[in-house]
Design an enzyme around this catalytic site. Sequence first.
Site, short mmCIF file in Angstrom:
data_model
loop_
_atom_site.label_atom_id
_atom_site.label_comp_id
_atom_site.label_asym_id
_atom_site.label_seq_id
_atom_site.Cartn_x
_atom_site.Cartn_y
_atom_site.Cartn_z
N ASN A 95 0.80 -1.23 0.00
CA ASN A 95 0.00 0.00 0.00
C ASN A 95 0.83 1.28 0.00
O ASN A 95 0.36 2.33 -0.48
CB ASN A 95 -0.92 0.02 1.23
CG ASN A 95 -1.95 -1.09 1.21
OD1 ASN A 95 -2.47 -1.44 0.16
ND2 ASN A 95 -2.24 -1.65 2.37
N HIS A 100 -6.66 -6.31 -13.06
CA HIS A 100 -5.50 -5.61 -13.63
C HIS A 100 -5.72 -5.19 -15.08
O HIS A 100 -4.80 -4.74 -15.74
CB HIS A 100 -4.25 -6.48 -13.51
CG HIS A 100 -3.69 -6.54 -12.13
ND1 HIS A 100 -2.55 -7.23 -11.80
CD2 HIS A 100 -4.15 -6.00 -10.97
CE1 HIS A 100 -2.32 -7.11 -10.50
NE2 HIS A 100 -3.27 -6.38 -9.98
#
Length: 315
Positions: free
Chosen positions: A91, A190
């Site tokens: 993250n 993705h």
Amino acid sequence: MACYYHLIFLILIVATYQSNGQLSPDYYSSTCPQALHIVKKAIAAAIKHETRMGASLLRFHAHDCLVNGCDGSVLLDDNATFIGEKTAASNNNSARGFNVVDVIKAQLEQTCPGVVSCADILAIAARDSVVQLGGPSWKVRLGRRDSTTASRSVANTSIPPPTSNLSALISSFIAQGLSIKDLVTLSGSHTIGLARCTSFRGHIYSESNIDPSFANSLQSTCPRSGNDSVLASLDLQSPTSFDNLYYKNLLNKKGLLHSDQELFNGSSTDFFVKRYATNTSLFFQEFAKSMIKMGNIKPLRGSAGEIRINCRKVN
């Protein structure tokens, strides 16, 4: 009179189901009937302002669910009792959309205070982002509560890095109750979004399971050192459109991340990649199913957790 008691009985069953049972698409139908509309409108505005935000919000939900379940923990800032997930390897410098969630939460708190959880906001936002970018829709199961803690260390071990091999990816998903099919299906997210140079540098310089011309084109902007924050589209052909080109790219050895190309590299997952590459409708159908399944990973229910007033901190 019999009908009256029958109605009361049904209401009690529904109330018990919603408080202690599984998640329900109608969870907020009486307590905050405007919730879905508020989130949908905010997501449309956020993506209109920055198309990339759709991928960021979809990723948010996944990175939340893969760490101790879908409980909104990814949104918590560090405090005196824990180091949160925002600076975990998966993250740090890449998780985006906190401000969008803040806006949605503020609007919901104004309309129905203390009702809609941050975890549910992430689940709805993920679905609405996919739809906004041309992907499938699904009925989001709702009723999650928010965690009062977060863990950077668990995030570092639960979310597979882009350097993962297929075995590690499969193990990571199975640990969450997700199948090999779910792994391939959810990786289709993705088809939208971007990745930093640091995430794919090793793949384009040190590996053979990549199209040479594709690797060379990426090397022009992502050198062996430096330019770490340079971004490349996970799907170079249609990075802002939710479609099945991600899988077609894998067939041609044009997966941006090592972990992407691992899904089509002569093993058990090749079958699913081929199917989705040739059938968009099938991919959309299975993606919706897998998103619902992922959204049901260890949700907090009943009296567990809380409904955060501010998604960044506990009440």
